[in-house]
Design a protein around this motif. Structure first.
Motif, PDB file in Angstrom:
ATOM      1  N   SER A  74       0.826  -1.209   0.000  1.00 12.83           N
ATOM      2  CA  SER A  74       0.000   0.000   0.000  1.00 12.83           C
ATOM      3  C   SER A  74       0.855   1.251   0.000  1.00 12.83           C
ATOM      4  N   LEU A  75       2.002   1.172   0.642  1.00  9.73           N
ATOM      5  CA  LEU A  75       2.898   2.322   0.709  1.00  9.73           C
ATOM      6  C   LEU A  75       3.662   2.518  -0.600  1.00  9.73           C
ATOM      7  N   LEU A  76       3.935   1.423  -1.309  1.00  2.14           N
ATOM      8  CA  LEU A  76       4.677   1.464  -2.581  1.00  2.14           C
ATOM      9  C   LEU A  76       3.826   0.867  -3.699  1.00  2.14           C
ATOM     10  N   PRO A  77       2.723   1.533  -4.071  1.00  3.00           N
ATOM     11  CA  PRO A  77       1.808   0.917  -5.036  1.00  3.00           C
ATOM     12  C   PRO A  77       2.355   0.818  -6.450  1.00  3.00           C
ATOM     13  N   TYR A  78       3.441   1.549  -6.753  1.00  2.00           N
ATOM     14  CA  TYR A  78       3.993   1.527  -8.116  1.00  2.00           C
ATOM     15  C   TYR A  78       5.227   0.630  -8.216  1.00  2.00           C
ATOM     16  N   HIS A  79       5.413  -0.233  -7.224  1.00  2.81           N
ATOM     17  CA  HIS A  79       6.566  -1.129  -7.218  1.00  2.81           C
ATOM     18  C   HIS A  79       6.113  -2.563  -6.973  1.00  2.81           C
ATOM     19  N   ARG A  80       6.973  -3.490  -7.341  1.00  2.00           N
ATOM     20  CA  ARG A  80       6.700  -4.900  -7.057  1.00  2.00           C
ATOM     21  C   ARG A  80       7.128  -5.173  -5.619  1.00  2.00           C
ATOM     22  N   ALA A  81       6.321  -4.731  -4.687  1.00  2.00           N
ATOM     23  CA  ALA A  81       6.659  -4.846  -3.277  1.00  2.00           C
ATOM     24  C   ALA A  81       5.426  -5.264  -2.495  1.00  2.00           C
ATOM     25  N   GLY A  82       5.641  -5.928  -1.379  1.00  2.00           N
ATOM     26  CA  GLY A  82       4.524  -6.354  -0.546  1.00  2.00           C
ATOM     27  C   GLY A  82       5.011  -6.769   0.828  1.00  2.00           C
ATOM     28  N   SER A  83       4.077  -7.022   1.713  1.00  2.00           N
ATOM     29  CA  SER A  83       4.433  -7.432   3.063  1.00  2.00           C
ATOM     30  C   SER A  83       3.273  -8.168   3.704  1.00  2.00           C
ATOM     31  N   VAL A  84       3.619  -8.935   4.717  1.00  2.00           N
ATOM     32  CA  VAL A  84       2.625  -9.675   5.500  1.00  2.00           C
ATOM     33  C   VAL A  84       2.959  -9.491   6.977  1.00  2.00           C
ATOM     34  N   TRP A  85       1.965  -9.159   7.776  1.00  5.01           N
ATOM     35  CA  TRP A  85       2.157  -9.145   9.227  1.00  5.01           C
ATOM     36  C   TRP A  85       2.127 -10.577   9.732  1.00  5.01           C
ATOM     37  N   ARG A  86       3.145 -10.962  10.470  1.00  3.42           N
ATOM     38  CA  ARG A  86       3.194 -12.288  11.058  1.00  3.42           C
ATOM     39  C   ARG A  86       3.289 -12.172  12.580  1.00  3.42           C
ATOM     40  N   THR A  87       2.897 -13.228  13.266  1.00  5.64           N
ATOM     41  CA  THR A  87       2.973 -13.270  14.725  1.00  5.64           C
ATOM     42  C   THR A  87       3.881 -14.414  15.130  1.00  5.64           C
ATOM     43  N   ALA A  88       4.875 -14.111  15.939  1.00  6.53           N
ATOM     44  CA  ALA A  88       5.844 -15.129  16.365  1.00  6.53           C
ATOM     45  C   ALA A  88       5.180 -16.128  17.315  1.00  6.53           C
ATOM     46  N   PRO A  89       5.610 -17.386  17.275  1.00  2.46           N
ATOM     47  CA  PRO A  89       5.031 -18.382  18.184  1.00  2.46           C
ATOM     48  C   PRO A  89       5.408 -18.098  19.632  1.00  2.46           C
ATOM     49  N   ALA A 121      12.218   6.809  25.587  1.00  3.01           N
ATOM     50  CA  ALA A 121      11.034   6.451  26.376  1.00  3.01           C
ATOM     51  C   ALA A 121      11.277   5.287  27.327  1.00  3.01           C
ATOM     52  N   TYR A 122      12.507   4.777  27.389  1.00  2.46           N
ATOM     53  CA  TYR A 122      12.820   3.592  28.197  1.00  2.46           C
ATOM     54  C   TYR A 122      12.387   3.776  29.650  1.00  2.46           C
ATOM     55  N   GLN A 123      11.605   2.807  30.125  1.00  2.00           N
ATOM     56  CA  GLN A 123      11.102   2.796  31.504  1.00  2.00           C
ATOM     57  C   GLN A 123      10.311   4.054  31.855  1.00  2.00           C
ATOM     58  N   ASP A 124       9.760   4.712  30.809  1.00  6.33           N
ATOM     59  CA  ASP A 124       9.025   5.949  31.046  1.00  6.33           C
ATOM     60  C   ASP A 124       7.677   5.941  30.343  1.00  6.33           C
ATOM     61  N   VAL A 125       7.674   5.682  29.013  1.00  5.47           N
ATOM     62  CA  VAL A 125       6.448   5.798  28.230  1.00  5.47           C
ATOM     63  C   VAL A 125       6.290   4.572  27.331  1.00  5.47           C
ATOM     64  N   HIS A 126       5.109   3.993  27.341  1.00  4.70           N
ATOM     65  CA  HIS A 126       4.783   2.905  26.418  1.00  4.70           C
ATOM     66  C   HIS A 126       4.356   3.494  25.078  1.00  4.70           C
ATOM     67  N   SER A 127       4.905   2.964  23.988  1.00  6.22           N
ATOM     68  CA  SER A 127       4.487   3.403  22.660  1.00  6.22           C
ATOM     69  C   SER A 127       4.918   2.376  21.622  1.00  6.22           C
ATOM     70  N   ALA A 128       4.058   2.178  20.613  1.00  6.25           N
ATOM     71  CA  ALA A 128       4.309   1.178  19.567  1.00  6.25           C
ATOM     72  C   ALA A 128       5.258   1.732  18.515  1.00  6.25           C
ATOM     73  N   HIS A 129       6.271   0.952  18.173  1.00  4.39           N
ATOM     74  CA  HIS A 129       7.376   1.421  17.341  1.00  4.39           C
ATOM     75  C   HIS A 129       7.847   0.251  16.473  1.00  4.39           C
ATOM     76  N   LEU A 130       8.692   0.513  15.477  1.00  4.97           N
ATOM     77  CA  LEU A 130       9.264  -0.520  14.627  1.00  4.97           C
ATOM     78  C   LEU A 130      10.791  -0.435  14.644  1.00  4.97           C
ATOM     79  N   LEU A 188       6.930  -7.705  10.571  1.00  2.00           N
ATOM     80  CA  LEU A 188       6.567  -7.452   9.178  1.00  2.00           C
ATOM     81  C   LEU A 188       7.540  -8.190   8.266  1.00  2.00           C
ATOM     82  N   ASP A 189       6.991  -9.087   7.475  1.00  2.00           N
ATOM     83  CA  ASP A 189       7.772  -9.870   6.512  1.00  2.00           C
ATOM     84  C   ASP A 189       7.651  -9.175   5.155  1.00  2.00           C
ATOM     85  N   VAL A 190       8.761  -8.587   4.686  1.00  2.00           N
ATOM     86  CA  VAL A 190       8.737  -7.693   3.530  1.00  2.00           C
ATOM     87  C   VAL A 190       9.358  -8.355   2.303  1.00  2.00           C
TER      88      VAL A 190
END
Length: 348
Positions: A74-89, A121-130, A188-190
């Protein structure tokens, strides 16, 4: 798997950052550089407005996907690119990352900044990041990670810290915009499908035409100029009605839109200079103004969540200015497209 697992080191992992981008663009940029691609040329090619009501999540890397479940596509619609969200066991989460690395794929891992010693944010603020994981050493009890977002980090992280961060419930406490959604071992499996076609004037013109068509689209999504107007109307109405949740969402949602506009504008301006085309460079400057127009909308939403009614007037003014900035930029792009088609914008 045991011992050391690391992606081949013949291709260097480099940091790439711009003031407006989030971890979504910065991590993907590192993967693009590793494949020999220009991150600006890839990330800056597409420009759109898309808002999916009910879809916005409090994560730094939120993006309204046109391709369901495919963030990179979705971010690169003009390229042969893709990704899948996976969840680790749950049994051995590292196995999933080791398998990706063994296949020469760099996993982009969702984390909670609260548990990462190199984040402010270590030991201070929770936030989702990559972050990117590019090596695992079970013997040493470390993983190798890369994070281009300031203050930027490249190096070892204790496996225990990664697992805490990667499996965090990411509780909503002090932070309102990027917490409250579980991390749940996501990664994210890219697939990039490189090499990408060269960014010639003709190819850039085709992308610009497709971008314009999306802004003119009257499809089912809240997209294009119509969707932008609806977004602004809803946001102002929510503020006047005291709807804190809707006002609050504008901050994380707007980051993705702002980042894409900034990168598209920079790309047009950069190629305008490179190709000696001042009309294209001016179009880039106009698109960059759209990115700047997002700032007061997001800031008003951030402050306005505490007392939405008091900020309704400011939001009405700022969203109207945002629409005008889009209209001016799109008009400039139409003019620039003509110079790409006939070569009239080139000097000398």
């Amino acid at each position: 798997m045991t011992g050391v697992q690391q992606a081949p080191t013949d291709r260097v992992i480099q940091h790439w950052y711009r003031d407006h981008v989030s971890c979504l663009q910065s991590t993907l940029a590192s993967l693009l550089i590793r494949e020999g691609e220009d991150p600006l040329g890839a990330l800056g090619l597409s420009w759109e407005f898309r808002h999916l009501p009910g879809d916005v999540r409090p994560e730094e890397f939120y993006w309204p996907c046109a391709r369901d479940g495919d963030l990179v596509g979705s971010l690169l619609p003009y390229h042969r690119a893709g990704s899948v969200w996976r969840t680790a066991p749950d049994t051995d989460p590292l196995v999933a990352l080791e398998t990706a690395l063994a296949g020469n794929r760099l996993p982009i891992v969702a984390v909670d900044n609260y548990h990462l010693p190199f984040r402010p944010a270590y030991q201070d603020v929770h936030s989702a990041h990559l972050i990117i994981v590019y090596g695992i050493d079970r013997v040493a009890g470390e993983v190798l990670v890369s994070d281009a977002m300031p203050p930027a980090y490249h190096g070892p992280l204790a496996i225990a810290d990664l697992l805490r961060s990667w499996t965090s419930v990411n509780p909503r406490e002090q932070e309102a915009f990027f917490s409250g959604v579980h991390i749940d071992g996501r990664w994210l499996d890219v697939t990039l499908g490189t090499p990408f076609p060269p960014l010639t004037p003709a190819r850039l013109g085709e992308a610009m035409a497709a971008n314009l068509a999306r802004f003119d689209s009257d499809g089912p999504d809240r997209a294009g100029l119509r969707g932008l107007a609806e977004f602004g109307t809803e946001l102002v109405a929510a503020a006047r009605n005291g709807d804190r949740a809707t006002v609050e969402e504008a901050y994380p949602f707007g980051w993705g839109m702002q980042a894409q506009a900034a990168l598209h504008g920079e790309l047009l301006r950069d190629r305008g200079v490179q190709w000696r085309n001042p009309v294209l460079a001016e179009a880039g400057r106009r698109v960059e103004q759209v990115a700047h127009a997002w700032t007061p909308v997001r800031v008003c939403a951030a402050y306005g969540r505490a007392d939405p009614r008091a900020w309704a007037g400011d939001l009405a003014h700022r969203t109207a200015r945002l629409r005008r900035a889009h209209e001016e930029a799109l008009a400039a792009i139409e003019q620039a497209m003509a110079t790409l088609n006939d070569g009239s914008g080139e000097i000398g």
